[in-house]
Structures are given as C-alpha cells and as structure tokens.
Enzyme design. Sequence first.
Site, PDB file in Angstrom:
ATOM      1  CE  LYS A   1      -3.729  -2.502   2.368  1.00  0.00           C
ATOM      2  NZ  LYS A   1      -4.599  -2.572   3.587  1.00  0.00           N
TER       3      LYS A   1
ATOM      4  CG  ASN B   1      -3.380  -2.587   7.086  1.00  0.00           C
ATOM      5  OD1 ASN B   1      -3.316  -2.070   5.970  1.00  0.00           O
ATOM      6  ND2 ASN B   1      -4.363  -3.383   7.454  1.00  0.00           N
TER       7      ASN B   1
ATOM      8  NE  ARG C   1      -6.076 -12.719   4.959  1.00  0.00           N
ATOM      9  CZ  ARG C   1      -6.837 -11.626   5.022  1.00  0.00           C
ATOM     10  NH1 ARG C   1      -6.688 -10.658   4.105  1.00  0.00           N
ATOM     11  NH2 ARG C   1      -7.710 -11.478   5.967  1.00  0.00           N
TER      12      ARG C   1
HETATM   13  P1  RTP Z   1      -6.572  -6.216   3.260  1.00  0.00           P
HETATM   14  O1  RTP Z   1      -7.839  -6.500   2.507  1.00  0.00           O
HETATM   15  O2  RTP Z   1      -6.041  -4.823   3.052  1.00  0.00           O
HETATM   16  O3  RTP Z   1      -5.543  -7.282   3.113  1.00  0.00           O
HETATM   17  O4  RTP Z   1      -6.958  -6.248   4.798  1.00  0.00           O
HETATM   18  P2  RTP Z   1      -7.682  -7.357   5.609  1.00  0.00           P
HETATM   19  O5  RTP Z   1      -8.309  -8.389   4.727  1.00  0.00           O
HETATM   20  O6  RTP Z   1      -6.708  -7.815   6.639  1.00  0.00           O
HETATM   21  O7  RTP Z   1      -8.813  -6.498   6.303  1.00  0.00           O
HETATM   22  P3  RTP Z   1     -10.273  -6.049   5.796  1.00  0.00           P
HETATM   23  O8  RTP Z   1     -11.196  -6.275   6.929  1.00  0.00           O
HETATM   24  O9  RTP Z   1     -10.609  -6.638   4.466  1.00  0.00           O
HETATM   25  O10 RTP Z   1     -10.070  -4.490   5.660  1.00  0.00           O
HETATM   26  C1  RTP Z   1      -9.444  -3.973   4.519  1.00  0.00           C
HETATM   27  C2  RTP Z   1      -8.600  -2.807   4.891  1.00  0.00           C
HETATM   28  O11 RTP Z   1      -9.413  -1.762   5.367  1.00  0.00           O
HETATM   29  C3  RTP Z   1      -8.690  -0.990   6.295  1.00  0.00           C
HETATM   30  N1  RTP Z   1      -9.441  -0.938   7.543  1.00  0.00           N
HETATM   31  N2  RTP Z   1      -9.571   0.153   8.237  1.00  0.00           N
HETATM   32  N3  RTP Z   1     -11.372   0.375  11.354  1.00  0.00           N
HETATM   33  C4  RTP Z   1     -10.672   0.818  10.327  1.00  0.00           C
HETATM   34  O12 RTP Z   1     -10.327   1.951  10.207  1.00  0.00           O
HETATM   35  C5  RTP Z   1     -10.306  -0.152   9.309  1.00  0.00           C
HETATM   36  N4  RTP Z   1     -10.636  -1.432   9.280  1.00  0.00           N
HETATM   37  C6  RTP Z   1     -10.078  -1.934   8.135  1.00  0.00           C
HETATM   38  C7  RTP Z   1      -7.348  -1.634   6.494  1.00  0.00           C
HETATM   39  O13 RTP Z   1      -6.400  -0.990   5.646  1.00  0.00           O
HETATM   40  C8  RTP Z   1      -7.600  -3.051   6.025  1.00  0.00           C
HETATM   41  O14 RTP Z   1      -6.419  -3.665   5.618  1.00  0.00           O
END
Ligand code: RTP
Length: 155
Positions: free
Chosen positions: A16, A119, A92
């Site tokens: 990112k 992140n 992951r």
């Molecule tokens: P990614 O898709 O980026 O790999 O992340 P992930 O599956 O671990 O998490 P996901 O729940 O799909 O969330 C995607 C991205 O959204 C941002 N996020 N911000 N509370 C918040 O402000 C929040 N929650 C999620 C993060 O950048 C996350 O990686």
Amino acid sequence: AGPVAVRAEISYVMIKPDGVQRGLVGEIISRFERKGFQLKGLKLFQCTKDIAEEHYKDLASKPFFPALVEYILSGPVVCMVWEGEGVVKSARKLIGATNPLESEPGTIRGDFAVKVGRNVVHGSDSVENGERETALWFGKDGVVAWEPTIKPWLV
Ligand code: RTP
C-alpha cells in the site's frame, strides 16, 4: 478423459502507499521470495478511484470506506501476484492480522505497522479473490507464465 490441469494457486498481494513511501518494497518482496513463492506479476501503479472502490467493494458500507479509498489513492502501490501451494493462506500469515497491534512479531504488519488504517500491505483473503483481484489489477496481460528451471528445494 485425461487428468484435468489444475492452475496453481495465486494470491494478489499489494504494498500500500505507506509501504512504498517508507521504503519497505524490497523487504516485503524479499519475505515472499525467501518463503519460496514465485513472483508472477509485478508493477508500480498509481491506482484510480474505480479500481480502489471495486477492490474494496465488500467494505463499501463501512464507515471507514471513504478514508480507505483515499489512503489507497494517496500514492503509488506495488501490485504483485505470488503463486504457490497454499499461497493465499500463507500470504495472510506472512502479512499478519489486519490490526497491526494484534499482528504477531515476525509478520510484516507485526514488524512494521501500528495503525489499521496504515497497515502497509494487502493479501487476498480467498483463492477466489486471488483470481478476482489479479484480474482487476493486472487484466489479461500483466501476469507472466514462467516456471523456475531448478526447484528441488520446493518439491
Ligand atoms: P486487506 O484486505 O487490506 O488485506 O486487509 P484485511 O483483509 O486484513 O482487512 P479487511 O477487513 O478486508 O479491511 C481492509 C482494509 O481496510 C482498512 N481498515 N480500516 N477500522 C478501520 O479503520 C479499518 N478497518 C479496516 C485496512 O487498511 C484493512 O487492511
């Protein structure tokens, strides 16, 4: 009928804008290489709003969605396709939990991040999304079909 050719598993992994700005590109690529996955697609890319919104469409109703899209658009990202057995789940694990304060040390987020909204890296959350996201970010032409000429350490 003969055996059905099964396409190897792929994950779409993206560094990112914060990861690019902080100079973590080499470090992150290195972790996937050393693990033993194969790099099948790679580009530095300033993404468009359409692609960012499509990529995160499952989160469109979340309150943080506009900030998330703005973050992804805030600078270039590094788009990658990594291939290998079990790569989606393994990527992951290498990346670590979504909230970097929960990510284990030794993971990318555990070692390099603090805030969920910064992140550093994305990895597909399912084999199906690995295919979907690769098609979205690379289209038909971006992914290179190649096999290592020597791979006894991988089999
Ligand atoms: P990614 O898709 O980026 O790999 O992340 P992930 O599956 O671990 O998490 P996901 O729940 O799909 O969330 C995607 C991205 O959204 C941002 N996020 N911000 N509370 C918040 O402000 C929040 N929650 C999620 C993060 O950048 C996350 O990686």
